[in-house]
Structure formats: C-alpha cells, structure tokens
Design a protein around this motif. Sequence first.
Motif, PDB file in Angstrom:
ATOM      1  N   GLU A  12      -5.479   2.346  -4.005  1.00  0.00           N
ATOM      2  CA  GLU A  12      -4.410   1.908  -3.098  1.00  0.00           C
ATOM      3  C   GLU A  12      -4.856   0.693  -2.283  1.00  0.00           C
ATOM      4  N   TRP A  13      -6.124   0.669  -1.870  1.00  0.00           N
ATOM      5  CA  TRP A  13      -6.662  -0.491  -1.147  1.00  0.00           C
ATOM      6  C   TRP A  13      -6.617  -1.752  -2.018  1.00  0.00           C
TER       7      TRP A  13
ATOM      8  N   ARG B  69       0.836  -1.214   0.000  1.00  0.00           N
ATOM      9  CA  ARG B  69       0.000   0.000   0.000  1.00  0.00           C
ATOM     10  C   ARG B  69       0.863   1.253   0.000  1.00  0.00           C
ATOM     11  N   ARG B  70       1.964   1.237   0.752  1.00  0.00           N
ATOM     12  CA  ARG B  70       2.866   2.401   0.737  1.00  0.00           C
ATOM     13  C   ARG B  70       3.476   2.594  -0.640  1.00  0.00           C
TER      14      ARG B  70
ATOM     15  N   VAL C 189       1.570  -3.517  -7.603  1.00  0.00           N
ATOM     16  CA  VAL C 189       1.694  -2.102  -7.966  1.00  0.00           C
ATOM     17  C   VAL C 189       2.290  -2.045  -9.364  1.00  0.00           C
TER      18      VAL C 189
ATOM     19  N   ALA D  87      -5.728   4.052 -11.467  1.00  0.00           N
ATOM     20  CA  ALA D  87      -4.448   3.817 -10.793  1.00  0.00           C
ATOM     21  C   ALA D  87      -3.467   3.078 -11.690  1.00  0.00           C
TER      22      ALA D  87
ATOM     23  N   ASP E 140      -8.645   7.508  -5.344  1.00  0.00           N
ATOM     24  CA  ASP E 140      -7.244   7.246  -4.976  1.00  0.00           C
ATOM     25  C   ASP E 140      -7.166   6.204  -3.868  1.00  0.00           C
ATOM     26  N   GLU E 141      -7.968   6.393  -2.841  1.00  0.00           N
ATOM     27  CA  GLU E 141      -7.979   5.469  -1.706  1.00  0.00           C
ATOM     28  C   GLU E 141      -8.371   4.059  -2.142  1.00  0.00           C
TER      29      GLU E 141
ATOM     30  N   ARG F 199       1.146   6.692  -6.751  1.00  0.00           N
ATOM     31  CA  ARG F 199       0.100   7.684  -6.989  1.00  0.00           C
ATOM     32  C   ARG F 199       0.680   9.087  -6.989  1.00  0.00           C
TER      33      ARG F 199
ATOM     34  N   ALA G  19       2.048   1.762  -3.404  1.00  0.00           N
ATOM     35  CA  ALA G  19       0.956   2.279  -4.235  1.00  0.00           C
ATOM     36  C   ALA G  19       0.759   3.775  -4.006  1.00  0.00           C
ATOM     37  N   GLU G  20       0.914   4.216  -2.757  1.00  0.00           N
ATOM     38  CA  GLU G  20       0.796   5.650  -2.463  1.00  0.00           C
ATOM     39  C   GLU G  20       1.919   6.439  -3.141  1.00  0.00           C
TER      40      GLU G  20
ATOM     41  N   SER H 131      -4.579  -2.303  -4.544  1.00  0.00           N
ATOM     42  CA  SER H 131      -3.173  -2.687  -4.702  1.00  0.00           C
ATOM     43  C   SER H 131      -2.714  -3.548  -3.536  1.00  0.00           C
TER      44      SER H 131
END
Length: 367
Positions: free
Chosen positions: A43-44, A18-19, A52, A338, A39-40, A25, A21-22, A46
């Motif tokens: 990431e969820w 998730r990090r 990713v 994404a 966006d959220e 982004r 993926a952030e 991913s």
Amino acid sequence: MNLDDFSDLIERPDGGVRRDAEEHRERLAVPVGALGRLDELGEWLSAAQQSVPVKAIERPRVVLFAGDHGVAELDVSGRAAGTAHELVRAALDGASPVAVLARRFSVPVRIVDAGLDCDLDLLPESVVRHRVRRGSGRIDVEDALTAEEAEQAVRLGMRVADEEADSGTDLVVLGDLSVGGTTAAATLIAALCGTDASVVTGRGGAGIDDLAWMRKCAAIRDALRRARPVLGDQLELLATVGGADLAAMTGFLLQSAVRRMPVVLDGVVSAACALVAQRAAFRAPDWWLAGQVSGEPAQAKALDRMALTPLLDHGVTVGEGSGALLALPLVQAAAALAAELPERAQEPAEQKTEEQSDDAEPAESTA
C-alpha cells in the motif's frame, strides 16, 4: 542555501491512492492480515507510485556515498584513517558484501566519491569526478567542512538524485563507504535528539574494542559541544560535525523525496542524514523505508524519532548498504503480491443480491 526550503517542495505520498490500495487489498483472495507487513509495504508503494495496483520494482539501484573523516585519526574505527578508498575498490572489484549481494540480485551499484582522502588516480573517473574535498575535518576540534563545501556537497547529492530519477530508477538502496562516518553520524543524532555521547556510541561496522569505544565516546562528546550551538541551521550543522559524504546523502534524501523516489536506508550513517533531512522537511520520511537494524544505538534513536520501523533484524553490522539491500527482495515481493494476487470470487448470495438490485424498477413518485 536554506534546507528548510525543502519543506515547501516535498509532498506526502498520495493518501487517496493509498485508500484505493487498501480497498483493493480487501478484495484479494488472501485474507487481510495474512501477509503481515507485506500488505503495508504494498500500500505504501502504491501511494508513492500513485498507482493501483502497484507497479513492480524493476529498476532499483544501490547508491553509495564515499568519504573519509578526520576523526578516524583518533583510532575510533576498526579501519585505519584514510582507507575508505579500499572499501570502494573492493566494491568495484566485486569483493565486498554489497557487491556480492548486488550481483546476486542483479542490481547496479553507483559509488559517489564525496570526500575520499586518496589520490584521484586510484579510482575510476566515474567515481571521483564529483569529489567535494579530500577528507573531512576532525570534528572534535575543527569543522568538517567550510560553509561553501557543505552547500556544494548537498547540491552534489541533489544532482545525483535527479540523475537517478531522470534515468528511471524506481527505488534506491542508500548506503555509505566511509571510515569514521559512524562517529560523525552518532554526533549528529545525539545533537538532534538531545542526548549524551555514551547513549549513541556504538562499535561501528568494523567493530572496535573497549578502549577504542572510549576514545570514540570522548570524540563524540567533544564534537557535541561544537554541534549544539548550531542546531538551528541544518546546513551549518553538517558543516560543523558532518562531512562531505553525509552532507551529500542529506541532499540526496531531500531531493529524492521531491522527485517522489522511494529510498531504503541502511545503517546509522544514512539514518543520521535522514534525521537531518527530517529536521528540514517533516514530510520527507514518508518516502523512506528503514532496511535493517544495524545494532548501532544511534540508529535506533534516529529511527524512533522518525517513526521508521526496520524491515529486517538479521544482525548484519557490515554496513556499506548490505543490510538495506537484503531488504530489497522483501519490498519487491510486497509489490508483486499486491499486483498479481487475484481477487476473491463473489459469493452466490452477493451475486443474487446484485442481480435483484439491477432488475428492480424504481418506485413511482407519489408526490
């Protein structure tokens, strides 16, 4: 069977992914925050997929658990008791809202009879072959299921989840086809949230008048008296005031989390099952999305307890998975954005700094 054992089997979606993926982004051409909750969601997904960029949702499935509840005999529903098979028939014939939406979105629908109160020959064998029992007991005065039937129903849900995961399903839209199911669901939520019957009693997907609402509230009050002594055992709770379809959905949700298969919840029935599952395995809700606001007060209580925020609020009260299915394109859009949006071009100053850094020779040591 002890549902608490699932707590050791379920892991959260990968935090490291998730990090990543952030960070991915933050490099995209569209400014962070411009896509809002999409966006959220990306990431969820991913983190759930451990990928990713995120992979597209290509094999979603609607899964509906069907059952009749004896408490409907008290005229607490907008439909006559024992008629859930008519909802199933409408879905199979393509004449219900969920069937129309599924056809429009090209999503297959699977219906599982956990406890319909009808003859087996009224429906295809593919639907009825897993039935646990014919209808669930009247929860205001008797148990919905025996202990053995409750375990059988949970294992049914687990088996369906395994079948879906093994077949490549990458996201499930979960719903119910029931008569009297919202009464059982509200009882479970009231018991687990420690609240009174009047706080959780709604008017159901079919809508009921004030007199029926009062009968429903009284039935939930009486069922709550039977539920509170067994709160320490989730399986016994499902046997006492749940039902075959609700127990199967609970097993499905728990096993889906074990198999890392994301699920979109629909209305109050799936929310009640999710709340029972959360009580057994506190990490399980990390694998679920709340599809929509159903208008049922019990659903709002359950989602608040699980810290799940619905994706949509369109006033859809019909149930049967329809509201959650409406949220599916939103989830698919989040995945596509994404995965497919380009990264922004590097600024010239950034490029020059990098070139200077690459050309610079390391300083000689003076030691």
